[in-house]
Design an enzyme around this catalytic site. Sequence first.
Site, PDB file in Angstrom:
ATOM      1  N   SER A 141     -28.141   5.819 -21.735  1.00  0.00           N
ATOM      2  CA  SER A 141     -27.120   5.218 -22.610  1.00  0.00           C
ATOM      3  C   SER A 141     -25.789   5.901 -22.396  1.00  0.00           C
ATOM      4  O   SER A 141     -25.743   7.100 -22.063  1.00  0.00           O
ATOM      5  CB  SER A 141     -27.525   5.374 -24.073  1.00  0.00           C
ATOM      6  OG  SER A 141     -26.484   4.895 -24.925  1.00  0.00           O
ATOM      7  N   TYR A 154     -30.629  11.124 -31.446  1.00  0.00           N
ATOM      8  CA  TYR A 154     -30.676  10.034 -30.461  1.00  0.00           C
ATOM      9  C   TYR A 154     -29.725  10.312 -29.300  1.00  0.00           C
ATOM     10  O   TYR A 154     -30.122  10.237 -28.128  1.00  0.00           O
ATOM     11  CB  TYR A 154     -30.329   8.697 -31.126  1.00  0.00           C
ATOM     12  CG  TYR A 154     -30.212   7.584 -30.117  1.00  0.00           C
ATOM     13  CD1 TYR A 154     -31.350   6.965 -29.611  1.00  0.00           C
ATOM     14  CD2 TYR A 154     -28.969   7.172 -29.622  1.00  0.00           C
ATOM     15  CE1 TYR A 154     -31.263   5.963 -28.655  1.00  0.00           C
ATOM     16  CE2 TYR A 154     -28.867   6.169 -28.674  1.00  0.00           C
ATOM     17  CZ  TYR A 154     -30.012   5.564 -28.192  1.00  0.00           C
ATOM     18  OH  TYR A 154     -29.922   4.581 -27.241  1.00  0.00           O
TER      19      TYR A 154
HETATM   20  N1  LIG Z   1     -28.941  -1.586 -28.380  1.00  0.00           N
HETATM   21  C1  LIG Z   1     -28.071  -0.684 -27.970  1.00  0.00           C
HETATM   22  O1  LIG Z   1     -26.895  -0.659 -28.412  1.00  0.00           O
HETATM   23  C2  LIG Z   1     -28.454   0.314 -26.894  1.00  0.00           C
HETATM   24  C3  LIG Z   1     -27.432   1.008 -26.230  1.00  0.00           C
HETATM   25  C4  LIG Z   1     -27.781   1.934 -25.249  1.00  0.00           C
HETATM   26  C5  LIG Z   1     -29.099   2.145 -24.914  1.00  0.00           C
HETATM   27  N2  LIG Z   1     -30.070   1.457 -25.572  1.00  0.00           N
HETATM   28  C6  LIG Z   1     -31.467   1.732 -25.189  1.00  0.00           C
HETATM   29  O2  LIG Z   1     -32.052   0.540 -24.735  1.00  0.00           O
HETATM   30  C7  LIG Z   1     -33.471   0.627 -24.864  1.00  0.00           C
HETATM   31  C8  LIG Z   1     -33.983  -0.659 -25.491  1.00  0.00           C
HETATM   32  O3  LIG Z   1     -33.479  -0.769 -26.810  1.00  0.00           O
HETATM   33  P1  LIG Z   1     -32.981  -2.164 -27.415  1.00  0.00           P
HETATM   34  O4  LIG Z   1     -31.547  -2.035 -27.722  1.00  0.00           O
HETATM   35  O5  LIG Z   1     -33.426  -3.295 -26.567  1.00  0.00           O
HETATM   36  O6  LIG Z   1     -33.710  -2.132 -28.845  1.00  0.00           O
HETATM   37  P2  LIG Z   1     -34.968  -2.936 -29.425  1.00  0.00           P
HETATM   38  O7  LIG Z   1     -34.701  -4.402 -29.430  1.00  0.00           O
HETATM   39  O8  LIG Z   1     -35.258  -2.272 -30.708  1.00  0.00           O
HETATM   40  O9  LIG Z   1     -36.121  -2.649 -28.365  1.00  0.00           O
HETATM   41  C9  LIG Z   1     -36.747  -1.389 -28.268  1.00  0.00           C
HETATM   42  C10 LIG Z   1     -38.074  -1.571 -27.586  1.00  0.00           C
HETATM   43  O10 LIG Z   1     -38.675  -0.273 -27.424  1.00  0.00           O
HETATM   44  C11 LIG Z   1     -39.975  -0.311 -28.016  1.00  0.00           C
HETATM   45  N3  LIG Z   1     -40.343   0.979 -28.572  1.00  0.00           N
HETATM   46  C12 LIG Z   1     -39.595   1.801 -29.352  1.00  0.00           C
HETATM   47  N4  LIG Z   1     -40.292   2.907 -29.665  1.00  0.00           N
HETATM   48  C13 LIG Z   1     -41.513   2.770 -29.073  1.00  0.00           C
HETATM   49  C14 LIG Z   1     -42.687   3.568 -29.042  1.00  0.00           C
HETATM   50  N5  LIG Z   1     -42.762   4.758 -29.656  1.00  0.00           N
HETATM   51  N6  LIG Z   1     -43.744   3.111 -28.351  1.00  0.00           N
HETATM   52  C15 LIG Z   1     -43.713   1.927 -27.736  1.00  0.00           C
HETATM   53  N7  LIG Z   1     -42.632   1.120 -27.726  1.00  0.00           N
HETATM   54  C16 LIG Z   1     -41.541   1.548 -28.382  1.00  0.00           C
HETATM   55  C17 LIG Z   1     -39.885  -1.364 -29.087  1.00  0.00           C
HETATM   56  O11 LIG Z   1     -41.191  -1.799 -29.346  1.00  0.00           O
HETATM   57  P3  LIG Z   1     -41.628  -2.459 -30.741  1.00  0.00           P
HETATM   58  O12 LIG Z   1     -41.004  -3.804 -30.744  1.00  0.00           O
HETATM   59  O13 LIG Z   1     -43.097  -2.503 -30.612  1.00  0.00           O
HETATM   60  O14 LIG Z   1     -41.121  -1.547 -31.806  1.00  0.00           O
HETATM   61  C18 LIG Z   1     -39.029  -2.416 -28.400  1.00  0.00           C
HETATM   62  O15 LIG Z   1     -39.811  -3.190 -27.533  1.00  0.00           O
HETATM   63  C19 LIG Z   1     -33.739   1.884 -25.690  1.00  0.00           C
HETATM   64  O16 LIG Z   1     -34.113   2.933 -24.833  1.00  0.00           O
HETATM   65  C20 LIG Z   1     -32.377   2.188 -26.304  1.00  0.00           C
HETATM   66  O17 LIG Z   1     -32.233   3.550 -26.585  1.00  0.00           O
HETATM   67  C21 LIG Z   1     -29.786   0.538 -26.551  1.00  0.00           C
END
Ligand SMILES: NC(=O)c1ccc[n+]([C@@H]2O[C@H](COP(=O)([O-])OP(=O)(O)OC[C@H]3O[C@@H](n4cnc5c(N)ncnc54)[C@H](OP(=O)(O)O)[C@@H]3O)[C@@H](O)[C@H]2O)c1
Length: 277
Positions: A141, A154
Amino acid sequence: MAQAKPLSRPLAIVTGASSGIGYELARLCAENGYDLVIAADRPLAEAARDLRAIGANLETVEADLATTAGVDRLYAAAKGRAVEALLANAGHGLGHGFLDQDFAQARHVIDTNITGTIYLVQKVGRDMRERGAGRILITGSVAGFIPGSFHAVYNGTKAFIDSFSWALRNELKDSGVTVTCLMPGVTDTEFFERAGMMDTAVGQGSKADPADVAKTGFEAMLKGEGDVVAGWKNKFQTAAASVTPAAILAEQHRKQAEPGSGRPDEPSVSARRSAGR
Ligand SMILES: NC(=O)c1ccc[n+]([C@@H]2O[C@H](COP(=O)([O-])OP(=O)(O)OC[C@H]3O[C@@H](n4cnc5c(N)ncnc54)[C@H](OP(=O)(O)O)[C@@H]3O)[C@@H](O)[C@H]2O)c1
């Protein structure tokens, strides 16, 4: 009778594929001819149905990837088949001041974003090195460049991941295995709701489309690039962060992530989705 698809298709593992960026990464894999093992800690039936409709052979694993047992179950689900691409994307945040957080929840952020991620990367990476081929995409990120007041644990985990990816990439040069770090900025997923940050300015502000973010990362992975920052604003932000004092970055982050920094009457992501906004 449904025709069995040939097993010669490459295999990809995608974590965090139930929603957001991971779901879009899994879609791209399916559209590009990969079979899939997808994992998340909640049911994956909906995502699995969509991905099978694209034509992928697919296994789903419901597991808490913060645990080594959960990662072991995911690894076993590949059944010894060569993994051509590992997209280690699962992760989550946790809002509020560190001293006000539940320690078990804070630890779960570390165990998911760091421990589970690098354990999986080590297991799959060893097989790839042995074969002399493979692509690893890790979702870091832009948060890794910024001390994250009110999201401190985080941002620390993402600083680790951004750094780890470059180091591993270097260790694996000339091995046939590439490591790419996708560094999204603020993206329109369920992330902020799950982190309890919907009353913050960042939770309510404008966000990138997860499909665009995933495409940027997927293409960088196929090209074997070292890292990719999704979006020009975030490219500018990371460049500026490297020459801005940490105290100023932390103060800027406070304005975005402090509880109550958003508008009090702003509806949640799910409410906006169901209202078609
Ligand atoms: N959204 C942002 O602004 C942003 C910015 C930079 C980086 N990111 C990174 O992008 C990645 C994806 O996040 P997203 O934004 O797409 O959010 P999201 O829609 O909440 O998706 C997160 C995914 O990770 C899974 N997950 C979380 N904790 C887990 C665990 N302990 N075991 C198994 N699965 C787990 C969730 O599964 P469940 O559905 O089963 O909970 C979901 O499928 C993450 O690494 C996040 O840090 C996000």
